[in-house]
Write a protein that holds these residues in place. Structure first.
Motif, PDB file in Angstrom:
ATOM      1  N   THR A  96      35.245  35.316  33.874  1.00 23.95           N
ATOM      2  CA  THR A  96      35.858  36.358  34.587  1.00 23.95           C
ATOM      3  C   THR A  96      34.797  37.663  34.088  1.00 23.95           C
ATOM      4  OG1 THR A  96      37.026  37.044  32.340  1.00 23.95           O
ATOM      5  CG2 THR A  96      38.334  35.714  34.096  1.00 23.95           C
ATOM      6  N   VAL A  97      34.842  38.650  35.029  1.00 26.83           N
ATOM      7  CA  VAL A  97      33.969  39.773  34.868  1.00 26.83           C
ATOM      8  C   VAL A  97      34.642  41.096  35.183  1.00 26.83           C
ATOM      9  CG1 VAL A  97      32.046  38.111  36.026  1.00 26.83           C
ATOM     10  CG2 VAL A  97      33.319  39.551  37.539  1.00 26.83           C
ATOM     11  N   ASP A  98      33.911  42.122  34.761  1.00 23.40           N
ATOM     12  CA  ASP A  98      34.170  43.636  35.051  1.00 23.40           C
ATOM     13  C   ASP A  98      33.001  43.888  36.188  1.00 23.40           C
ATOM     14  OD1 ASP A  98      35.893  43.369  33.018  1.00 23.40           O
ATOM     15  OD2 ASP A  98      34.549  44.320  31.737  1.00 23.40           O
ATOM     16  N   ILE A  99      33.518  44.592  37.215  1.00 21.90           N
ATOM     17  CA  ILE A  99      32.745  45.013  38.274  1.00 21.90           C
ATOM     18  C   ILE A  99      32.616  46.545  38.432  1.00 21.90           C
ATOM     19  CG2 ILE A  99      32.429  45.292  40.797  1.00 21.90           C
ATOM     20  CD1 ILE A  99      34.005  42.291  40.902  1.00 21.90           C
ATOM     21  N   THR A 110      38.259  45.263  36.413  1.00 21.74           N
ATOM     22  CA  THR A 110      38.046  44.534  35.177  1.00 21.74           C
ATOM     23  C   THR A 110      38.992  43.497  35.011  1.00 21.74           C
ATOM     24  OG1 THR A 110      40.063  45.646  34.099  1.00 21.74           O
ATOM     25  CG2 THR A 110      38.071  46.993  33.804  1.00 21.74           C
ATOM     26  N   ASN A 111      38.054  42.332  34.373  1.00 22.53           N
ATOM     27  CA  ASN A 111      38.808  40.984  33.912  1.00 22.53           C
ATOM     28  C   ASN A 111      39.172  40.400  35.103  1.00 22.53           C
ATOM     29  OD1 ASN A 111      39.148  39.177  32.296  1.00 22.53           O
ATOM     30  ND2 ASN A 111      41.262  39.641  31.871  1.00 22.53           N
ATOM     31  N   VAL A 112      38.369  40.180  36.290  1.00 24.14           N
ATOM     32  CA  VAL A 112      38.844  39.624  37.437  1.00 24.14           C
ATOM     33  C   VAL A 112      38.039  38.365  37.762  1.00 24.14           C
ATOM     34  CG1 VAL A 112      39.091  41.862  38.693  1.00 24.14           C
ATOM     35  CG2 VAL A 112      36.935  40.910  38.951  1.00 24.14           C
ATOM     36  N   THR A 113      38.568  37.443  38.347  1.00 26.47           N
ATOM     37  CA  THR A 113      38.082  36.072  38.782  1.00 26.47           C
ATOM     38  C   THR A 113      37.365  36.081  40.154  1.00 26.47           C
ATOM     39  OG1 THR A 113      39.689  35.074  37.351  1.00 26.47           O
ATOM     40  CG2 THR A 113      38.509  33.692  38.801  1.00 26.47           C
TER      41      THR A 113
END
Length: 217
Positions: A96-99, A110-113
């Motif tokens: 999962t990532v922060d953009i 934050t914390n998206v897939t």
């Protein structure tokens, strides 16, 4: 007399990576999470940095405002021809990532897939919201939680324009962020080659390149 050279930003980043840690500033951001980072990889239109708190952040070359030398030894980067889209696909399969986007000091999401990678956009899921984000508005992607191969993206060749057409034909209600403006609970009424029109009272038209995100609930 000044020395005028023809080196590109990419080649300069490779040189900096071999010498020192760096501070990376994103255009429009007065603050940055990328302080005293090591450059680990330099792709065709991105580079990857890490330090104790920033782990494998992908930074879009087009969003870099400035790069400053910081104290400390550098690290020779992996130099390859991978592009940003390809590297995002690799991230989507594992993390999962922060953009981050230009103009915001904090992370945009934050914390998206990452669920889908199109030719010029990604689709991410945050809680029950699907968000379409054009690559042109992504400044950086920072990995966080490791997944067990549960979010392998659908890789397609669709464009953000074709997504808008699909949404318009389906009469879907969306929230739009367009170049600093927020349009809540609107429908897309018209999609042309380089702009779209929504069904608010003003019948607002906006360039497709101004889209920051399209949110579907």
């Amino acid at each position: 007399m000044a020395i005028i050279q023809s080196r590109t930003l990419r080649s300069r980043i490779i040189s900096l990576a071999s010498e020192n840690l760096v501070d990376v500033y994103i255009t429009g951001n007065s603050l940055t999470p990328f302080i005293s980072v090591s450059i680990r990889e330099v792709g065709g239109n991105f580079f990857r940095v890490s330090n104790g708190t920033t782990i494998n952040a992908l930074i879009n070359l087009f969003a870099v405002g400035s790069i400053d030398n910081a104290i400390g030894a550098g690290i020779t980067p992996e130099v390859n021809s991978t592009d940003f889209r390809t590297r995002v696909i690799d991230f989507a399969r594992v993390f999962t990532v922060d953009i981050y986007v230009p103009g915001l000091a904090a992370a945009f999401l934050t914390n998206v897939t990452i669920r889908e990678v199109g030719s010029d956009y990604i689709r991410v899921t945050n809680a029950t919201v699907d968000r379409y984000i054009p690559f042109t508005t992504i400044a950086a992607i920072d990995q966080n939680l490791i997944l067990v191969l549960t979010n392998t993206p659908t890789v397609t060749s669709r464009t953000i324009r074709s997504v808008l057409i699909t949404l318009a034909n389906g009469d879907v209600v969306v929230d739009l962020i367009v170049a600093g403006r927020l349009f809540l609970n609107v429908q897309i009424d018209e999609v042309q080659s380089d702009y779209a029109r929504i069904n608010n009272t003003a019948q607002t038209k906006f360039p497709l390149l101004d889209i920051v995100s399209v949110d579907i609930f």
